[in-house]
Scaffold this active site. Structure first.
Site, mmCIF file in Angstrom:
data_model
loop_
_atom_site.group_PDB
_atom_site.id
_atom_site.type_symbol
_atom_site.label_atom_id
_atom_site.label_comp_id
_atom_site.label_asym_id
_atom_site.label_seq_id
_atom_site.Cartn_x
_atom_site.Cartn_y
_atom_site.Cartn_z
ATOM 1 C CE LYS A 57 57.666 36.330 55.525
ATOM 2 N NZ LYS A 57 57.997 35.504 54.147
ATOM 3 C CG ASP A 94 61.173 33.661 53.204
ATOM 4 O OD1 ASP A 94 60.299 32.328 53.503
ATOM 5 O OD2 ASP A 94 60.438 34.089 53.438
HETATM 6 P P1 NAP Z 1 53.025 39.381 48.175
HETATM 7 O O1 NAP Z 1 53.755 40.381 49.337
HETATM 8 O O2 NAP Z 1 51.661 39.756 48.536
HETATM 9 O O3 NAP Z 1 53.285 40.115 46.834
HETATM 10 C C1 NAP Z 1 52.709 39.014 45.801
HETATM 11 C C2 NAP Z 1 52.864 39.819 44.225
HETATM 12 O O4 NAP Z 1 52.640 39.330 43.371
HETATM 13 C C3 NAP Z 1 52.425 41.381 44.436
HETATM 14 O O5 NAP Z 1 53.053 42.422 44.761
HETATM 15 C C4 NAP Z 1 52.640 41.416 43.190
HETATM 16 O O6 NAP Z 1 53.470 42.106 42.817
HETATM 17 C C5 NAP Z 1 51.668 40.561 42.365
HETATM 18 N N1 NAP Z 1 50.331 39.961 42.537
HETATM 19 C C6 NAP Z 1 49.624 40.018 43.417
HETATM 20 N N2 NAP Z 1 48.154 39.685 42.419
HETATM 21 C C7 NAP Z 1 48.749 39.462 41.660
HETATM 22 C C8 NAP Z 1 47.878 38.958 40.807
HETATM 23 N N3 NAP Z 1 46.309 39.052 41.004
HETATM 24 N N4 NAP Z 1 48.287 39.255 39.126
HETATM 25 C C9 NAP Z 1 49.625 39.354 38.898
HETATM 26 N N5 NAP Z 1 49.945 39.313 39.756
HETATM 27 C C10 NAP Z 1 49.634 39.029 41.646
HETATM 28 O O7 NAP Z 1 52.951 37.836 48.931
HETATM 29 P P2 NAP Z 1 54.151 37.636 48.886
HETATM 30 O O8 NAP Z 1 54.717 36.909 49.960
HETATM 31 O O9 NAP Z 1 55.668 37.918 47.760
HETATM 32 O O10 NAP Z 1 54.211 36.161 48.005
HETATM 33 C C11 NAP Z 1 53.758 35.449 46.741
HETATM 34 C C12 NAP Z 1 53.592 33.812 46.892
HETATM 35 O O11 NAP Z 1 54.930 33.530 47.100
HETATM 36 C C13 NAP Z 1 52.293 33.411 47.990
HETATM 37 O O12 NAP Z 1 51.563 32.509 47.454
HETATM 38 C C14 NAP Z 1 52.765 32.483 48.302
HETATM 39 O O13 NAP Z 1 52.377 31.845 49.596
HETATM 40 C C15 NAP Z 1 54.763 32.181 48.096
HETATM 41 N N6 NAP Z 1 55.311 32.046 48.770
HETATM 42 C C16 NAP Z 1 56.151 31.147 48.853
HETATM 43 C C17 NAP Z 1 56.932 30.718 50.236
HETATM 44 C C18 NAP Z 1 57.784 29.089 50.559
HETATM 45 O O14 NAP Z 1 58.213 29.142 51.087
HETATM 46 N N7 NAP Z 1 57.245 28.336 49.652
HETATM 47 C C19 NAP Z 1 57.913 31.805 51.083
HETATM 48 C C20 NAP Z 1 57.184 32.892 50.993
HETATM 49 C C21 NAP Z 1 56.195 33.170 49.869
HETATM 50 P P3 NAP Z 1 53.269 43.070 41.126
HETATM 51 O O15 NAP Z 1 52.084 44.321 42.097
HETATM 52 O O16 NAP Z 1 54.307 43.970 41.530
HETATM 53 O O17 NAP Z 1 52.626 43.010 40.207
#
Ligand code: NAP
Length: 406
Positions: A57, A94
């Site tokens: 992204k 989003d």
């Molecule tokens: P991402 O870029 O990988 O970021 C997730 C964040 O979560 C990381 O930056 C980290 O933040 C934290 N994290 C990762 N592993 C962790 C762990 N084991 N324990 C605690 N914190 C952890 O992913 P994303 O794109 O933001 O997506 C996050 C979630 O949102 C996913 O589950 C995705 O499926 C969902 N999502 C849903 C939608 C929808 O339309 N419903 C859209 C986008 C994403 P820190 O390092 O700051 O702790």
């Protein structure tokens, strides 16, 4: 027909093709890409537009000719639309998706504090929208000033948003926070949509805190992407309609009840009626152990069987849109309940005790069905969303199909 799609690295479990099929009459396919293939794809694709997901992204921003204000505010792009004269407009729907999710119950928490868990791509979109609508927020990050070790600073949080992957496979059952730490919390939004009910959402339900998963956000961002792709406007209710349909399609139906109450037969009838896959936990245990269930009891005891049964249940409930026929004693282990609840409904099948078959059912034969029923009845009732008297399996299956829109 116009052609669109989704690029990302791992797309195997994406709901996007089925969602876009409900939006418009266009082709929408998955294009999994390795990082070194990304720029070549963007330069040479013949698609009229496409969505972008993890981990590209941010990377695609530099490959866009123009960026929308939303993409600039969030700092990432999830939708690219071909511009007249060449190149792509990078947008981020989003924004629209989270705004839609928030609008369901957001009015109640306006002006109160939100906690956003995680600092990744989804968190950026959430924070941009919260800022736009005037909800003050704090980001909790494992490495930030506000982290999981000092959450007691935020006992006043009224809204908790999970923007981490904690609670998804392979960590279903894990929760990023314990909601009992937030006595002022009046709304929980978990952006995860698979499983539909994460441990965080299940705890919110247990504490009677209003809560939603991310499926409506996913549907709403897709509808907005569909509008950008086609230039059409869709009805305001479309995202909710799509979320309801996808929820019904992906919902698992787990059948529980006494040994011999007809779970396997009703499951088979449901397969015939719906074309869904049936997963029988006894069968999965048999396959894993390579022996019949009475032999497992005789050789290793009930405790060993129950462990295998929990593993089988985890495997079955990790799927979506399946019928799960669970063993009669599944309710004897409390850890099985959140596994069953994560992706669907739990239905109890009942039959008069004297009609229950005991052949090949070690506990029914050994202890008697009356005793087992006395021990388990309250559990069966507490675990199930609804109970069906299974006098005729065909009719029971039909009633389930219709009631749960399978
Ligand atoms: P991402 O870029 O990988 O970021 C997730 C964040 O979560 C990381 O930056 C980290 O933040 C934290 N994290 C990762 N592993 C962790 C762990 N084991 N324990 C605690 N914190 C952890 O992913 P994303 O794109 O933001 O997506 C996050 C979630 O949102 C996913 O589950 C995705 O499926 C969902 N999502 C849903 C939608 C929808 O339309 N419903 C859209 C986008 C994403 P820190 O390092 O700051 O702790």
């Amino acid at each position: 027909m116009d052609r669109y799609g989704l690029i990302g690295r791992k797309l195997g479990h994406s709901f996007s093709p089925q969602i876009h099929a409900l939006i418009g009459d266009y082709e929408y396919k998955l294009y999994p890409l390795e990082p070194e293939e990304l720029s070549d794809f963007v330069e040479n694709t013949e698609l009229s537009g496409f969505n972008v997901t993890i981990p590209y992204k941010r990377d695609v921003m530099g490959l866009c000719r123009r960026l929308s204000p939303q993409a600039q505010a969030i700092g990432s792009v999830n939708t690219m639309v071909r511009l007249p004269g060449g190149g792509f407009l990078g947008d981020n729907t989003d924004w629209d998706g989270f705004l839609r999710l928030l609008s369901e119950d957001g009015a109640a928490i306006k002006g109160k504090k939100a906690l956003v868990l995680g600092s990744g791509g989804a968190s950026l979109a959430v924070c941009a929208v919260l800022g736009h609508v005037g909800i003050p927020y704090v980001v909790v990050s494992r490495n930030g000033d506000n982290h999981y070790g000092n959450l007691d600073r935020h006992r006043d949080a009224a809204l908790i948003i999970n923007a981490t992957p904690v609670g998804m496979a392979p960590n279903c059952g894990a929760s990023p926070v314990d909601l009992r730490q937030f006595p002022a919390c009046g709304l929980v939004l978990d952006l995860i949509y698979n499983p539909a009910q994460t441990a965080l959402l299940q705890q919110a339900r247990a504490l009677s805190i209003p809560a939603r998963n991310g499926l409506l956000m996913l549907a709403a961002q897709a509808v907005r992407a569909g509008e950008l792709f086609t230039g059409q406007s869709f009805s305001p209710g479309l995202a909710q309609e799509i979320a309801d349909k996808v929820e019904a399609r992906t919902r698992n139906v787990t059948l529980i009840g006494m040994p011999g109450c007809g779970k396997t037969t009703v499951a088979q009838k449901l397969v015939a009626l719906t074309g869904r896959l049936v997963l029988d936990t006894d069968e999965l245990v048999r396959q894993a152990a390579g022996m019949e269930i009475p032999a497992i009891f005789a050789q290793y005891g009930e405790e060993h069987f129950r462990k295998l049964e929990t593993q089988a249940l985890r495997q079955a409930e990790g799927e979506t849109g399946v019928i799960v026929a669970a063993g009669g004693g599944v309710v004897t282990r409390p850890e099985n309940l959140p596994i069953i609840r994560q992706n669907g409904v739990c239905l109890l099948l009942e039959r008069p005790l004297p009609t229950l078959a005991v052949d090949g059912r070690p506990l029914s034969g050994e202890r008697g069905v009356q005793t087992l029923w006395r021990e388990r009845e309250s559990l069966y009732r507490a675990w199930s969303d609804k109970s069906y008297i299974n006098a005729e399996p065909g009719k029971t299956a039909l009633a389930i199909k219709e009631e749960w829109k399978l």
